[in-house]
Scaffold this motif. Structure first.
Motif, mmCIF file in Angstrom:
data_model
loop_
_atom_site.group_PDB
_atom_site.id
_atom_site.type_symbol
_atom_site.label_atom_id
_atom_site.label_comp_id
_atom_site.label_asym_id
_atom_site.label_seq_id
_atom_site.Cartn_x
_atom_site.Cartn_y
_atom_site.Cartn_z
ATOM 1 N N TYR A 170 0.832 -1.205 0.000
ATOM 2 C CA TYR A 170 0.000 0.000 0.000
ATOM 3 C C TYR A 170 0.870 1.261 0.000
ATOM 4 N N ALA A 171 1.901 1.277 0.836
ATOM 5 C CA ALA A 171 2.771 2.448 0.916
ATOM 6 C C ALA A 171 3.511 2.661 -0.399
ATOM 7 N N GLY A 172 3.947 1.574 -1.035
ATOM 8 C CA GLY A 172 4.646 1.703 -2.310
ATOM 9 C C GLY A 172 3.749 2.249 -3.400
ATOM 10 N N ILE A 173 2.520 1.745 -3.492
ATOM 11 C CA ILE A 173 1.585 2.241 -4.514
ATOM 12 C C ILE A 173 1.251 3.710 -4.247
ATOM 13 N N ALA A 174 0.986 4.055 -2.990
ATOM 14 C CA ALA A 174 0.670 5.444 -2.660
ATOM 15 C C ALA A 174 1.845 6.365 -2.968
ATOM 16 N N THR A 175 3.066 5.916 -2.698
ATOM 17 C CA THR A 175 4.243 6.728 -3.007
ATOM 18 C C THR A 175 4.382 6.950 -4.503
ATOM 19 N N LEU A 176 4.158 5.904 -5.288
ATOM 20 C CA LEU A 176 4.229 6.041 -6.742
ATOM 21 C C LEU A 176 3.166 7.015 -7.257
ATOM 22 N N LEU A 177 1.939 6.903 -6.738
ATOM 23 C CA LEU A 177 0.874 7.829 -7.144
ATOM 24 C C LEU A 177 1.212 9.261 -6.744
ATOM 25 N N CYS A 178 1.767 9.438 -5.554
ATOM 26 C CA CYS A 178 2.162 10.774 -5.112
ATOM 27 C C CYS A 178 3.234 11.353 -6.027
ATOM 28 N N LEU A 179 4.165 10.510 -6.468
ATOM 29 C CA LEU A 179 5.219 10.984 -7.369
ATOM 30 C C LEU A 179 4.639 11.391 -8.719
ATOM 31 N N LEU A 180 3.741 10.562 -9.258
ATOM 32 C CA LEU A 180 3.138 10.875 -10.559
ATOM 33 C C LEU A 180 2.270 12.129 -10.502
ATOM 34 N N LEU A 181 1.595 12.332 -9.380
ATOM 35 C CA LEU A 181 0.767 13.522 -9.235
ATOM 36 C C LEU A 181 1.570 14.735 -8.790
ATOM 37 N N GLY A 182 2.553 14.499 -7.933
ATOM 38 C CA GLY A 182 3.270 15.606 -7.323
ATOM 39 C C GLY A 182 4.329 16.233 -8.196
ATOM 40 N N VAL A 203 -8.105 2.654 0.797
ATOM 41 C CA VAL A 203 -6.964 2.857 1.692
ATOM 42 C C VAL A 203 -5.820 3.530 0.950
ATOM 43 N N VAL A 204 -5.522 3.084 -0.264
ATOM 44 C CA VAL A 204 -4.437 3.673 -1.050
ATOM 45 C C VAL A 204 -4.758 5.115 -1.416
ATOM 46 N N LEU A 205 -6.012 5.399 -1.778
ATOM 47 C CA LEU A 205 -6.395 6.769 -2.089
ATOM 48 C C LEU A 205 -6.244 7.676 -0.867
ATOM 49 N N GLY A 206 -6.628 7.172 0.289
ATOM 50 C CA GLY A 206 -6.467 7.958 1.505
ATOM 51 C C GLY A 206 -5.007 8.239 1.816
ATOM 52 N N LEU A 207 -4.156 7.234 1.669
ATOM 53 C CA LEU A 207 -2.723 7.430 1.883
ATOM 54 C C LEU A 207 -2.161 8.435 0.889
ATOM 55 N N THR A 208 -2.573 8.321 -0.362
ATOM 56 C CA THR A 208 -2.063 9.230 -1.395
ATOM 57 C C THR A 208 -2.436 10.667 -1.086
ATOM 58 N N TYR A 209 -3.691 10.885 -0.732
ATOM 59 C CA TYR A 209 -4.136 12.252 -0.432
ATOM 60 C C TYR A 209 -3.420 12.820 0.787
ATOM 61 N N ASN A 210 -3.348 12.051 1.853
ATOM 62 C CA ASN A 210 -2.799 12.573 3.102
ATOM 63 C C ASN A 210 -1.301 12.851 3.026
ATOM 64 N N PHE A 211 -0.572 12.111 2.202
ATOM 65 C CA PHE A 211 0.886 12.267 2.165
ATOM 66 C C PHE A 211 1.385 12.958 0.902
ATOM 67 N N LEU A 212 0.487 13.402 0.031
ATOM 68 C CA LEU A 212 0.905 14.096 -1.191
ATOM 69 C C LEU A 212 1.745 15.341 -0.914
ATOM 70 N N PRO A 213 1.410 16.185 0.063
ATOM 71 C CA PRO A 213 2.261 17.360 0.310
ATOM 72 C C PRO A 213 3.694 17.002 0.673
ATOM 73 N N PHE A 214 3.904 15.851 1.330
ATOM 74 C CA PHE A 214 5.266 15.441 1.669
ATOM 75 C C PHE A 214 6.089 15.134 0.421
ATOM 76 N N MET A 215 5.431 14.834 -0.676
ATOM 77 C CA MET A 215 6.117 14.615 -1.941
ATOM 78 C C MET A 215 6.326 15.928 -2.687
ATOM 79 N N VAL A 216 5.322 16.789 -2.689
ATOM 80 C CA VAL A 216 5.377 18.003 -3.492
ATOM 81 C C VAL A 216 6.441 18.971 -2.970
ATOM 82 N N LEU A 217 6.521 19.163 -1.682
ATOM 83 C CA LEU A 217 7.413 20.192 -1.136
ATOM 84 C C LEU A 217 8.893 19.900 -1.408
ATOM 85 N N PRO A 218 9.419 18.689 -1.178
ATOM 86 C CA PRO A 218 10.822 18.448 -1.560
ATOM 87 C C PRO A 218 11.061 18.565 -3.063
#
Length: 303
Positions: free
Chosen positions: A93-105, A175-190
Motif C-alpha cells: 500500500y505504501a509503495g503504490i501510494a508513493t508512486l501515485l504521489c510521485l506521478l501527481l506531485g 486505503v491507497v487513495l487515503g494514503l495518497t491524499y494525506n501524504f501528497l504534500p510530503f512529496m510536493v514540497l521536496p
C-alpha cells in the motif's frame, strides 16, 4: 617566500600568525547542537531502548502480574510468522501510494517552481493548506467522499466503471487513495525545493543543442531533481508504511496494515512484548529498504 601558519593560512616571514580560535568559539557548534541532541535523546533514544527491552520480555507475563526480562528473542520470530501478511500489505500500500504521489506531485511541483510566476506563493499555500486540518478529519472526509451514497461512486456507476452494486469504501483502493491524499504534500514540497533551484540556462542550452522537450527533461531536469525525488519518496513511504488511520477508517480488517496490528497489541490485547517486537521489525525493515534505496539512487544530498 612565505610560510604556512599553523591554522593553514599563508603568512609572510615577518608577519605574526593569527591567534587560534578561543575555546568558546570551538565549543559554539556543539552548544548549538545540544538542544536538538537532548530532544532526540529524551524522546527518541531512551524510548527506543525501553522498547527494545520490552520486545525481549517473557510473553507469558501480563500487565497486572508484570513482565520478566528473559531475553526472549523468539518474540521476533513469532511476531513475523504471525503477521507477515500485514507487513507485505503495508509495504505494498505504501509503495503504490508513493508512486501515485510521485506521478501527481512531480507535474504540480514543476508547475509551481517553473511556471507559476507571481502565483507561486498562492499555490504553495494551497499545497500545505490540508495541514491546517487534523489528519483524522481529512480521512473522515474521504470516508464521506467514497461512501456508497456519495457523488463519486454515483458518477463511476453512471459511466460504467463500477457496477450497480460496486463500491469504493472498505476496499484496498480506498486505503491507497487515503494514503495518497494525506501524504501528497510530503512529496510536493521536496520536489518543489529541488526544481526551484534548477538553472534555466541549462534547459536553454539543451534547446540550443536541438534536444526535444522530452529529451531535455530526461537528460537535464530529472537528473537535477533527483535529490527532491529521493527525499519526497522517503518522506512519503516511511510514514505511509506505518500508518493505521486510513486502513481503520477507509478499509476493513481485510485491509489492515501492520500499524493496526501494533495499535491493537499495545492498546487492546496489552501484549507489550509482541507489540514492541512488531515495532522494531517494522523499523528494521524500513531502515534496510531506505539504505538500499538511497545507495542505489546514487543521491548523497539527502543523507
Amino acid at each position: 617566500m612565505s610560510v604556512v601558519g599553523h591554522i593553514g593560512t599563508a603568512v609572510g616571514p615577518h608577519e605574526t600568525p593569527p591567534p587560534p580560535p578561543r575555546k568558546g568559539r570551538r565549543l559554539l557548534p556543539y552548544l548549538l547542537l545540544l538542544p536538538g541532541g537532548l530532544w532526540l535523546t529524551i524522546f527518541f533514544a531512551v524510548p527506543a531502548v525501553q522498547l527494545a527491552a520490552t520486545s525481549l520480555y517473557d510473553p507469558s507475563g501480563s500487565l497486572q502480574q508484570g513482565y520478566a526480562m528473559t531475553w526472549e528473542f523468539g518474540n521476533y520470530a513469532d511476531a513475523l510468522s504471525a503477521y507477515w501478511p500485514h507487513f507485505l500489505r503495508s509495504l505494498l500500500y505504501a509503495g503504490i501510494a508513493t508512486l501515485l504521489c510521485l506521478l501527481l506531485g512531480y507535474p504540480l511541483a514543476y508547475a509551481i517552481a517553473q511556471k507559476a510566476n507571481r502565483f507561486k506563493n498562492l499555490m504553495l499555500v494551497c499545497v500545505i493548506a490540508p495541514f491546517f486540518t487534523s489528519f483524522l478529519v481529512r480521512t473522515l472526509a474521504w470516508k464521506t467522499i467514497l461512501s456508497d451514497n456519495g457523488w463519486l461512486v454515483g458518477v463511476l456507476r453512471d459511466i460504467g466503471i463500477l457496477g450497480s452494486d460496486g463500491r469504493l469504501l472498505a476496499t484496498s483502493a480506498a486505503v491507497v487513495l487515503g494514503l495518497t491524499y494525506n501524504f501528497l504534500p510530503f512529496m510536493v514540497l521536496p520536489l518543489y525545493a529541488s526544481l526551484d533551484r534548477l538553472d534555466g540556462r541549462l534547459l536553454e542550452a539543451a534547446n540550443d543543442l536541438y534536444a526535444s522537450p522530452a529529451r531535455a527533461f530526461a537528460k537535464v531536469t530529472l537528473p537535477l531533481s533527483m535529490p527532491g525525488v529521493v527525499a519526497g519518496t522517503l518522506l512519503t513511504f516511511i510514514p505511509a508504511a506505518g500508518d493505521y488511520i486510513n486502513a481503520e477508517l477507509l478499509g476493513t480488517p481485510n485491509q489492515y496494515m501492520i500499524g493496526n496490528v501494533i495499535d491493537s497489541a499495545f492498546l487492546v490485547r496489552l501484549d507489550y512484548p509482541q507489540a514492541a517486537a512488531l515495532s522494531f521489525l517494522l523499523m528494521a525493515i524500513i531502515l534496510a529498504m531506505v539504505f538500499v534505496y538511497v545507495k542505489r539512487s546514487g543521491t548523497d544530498e539527502v543523507l
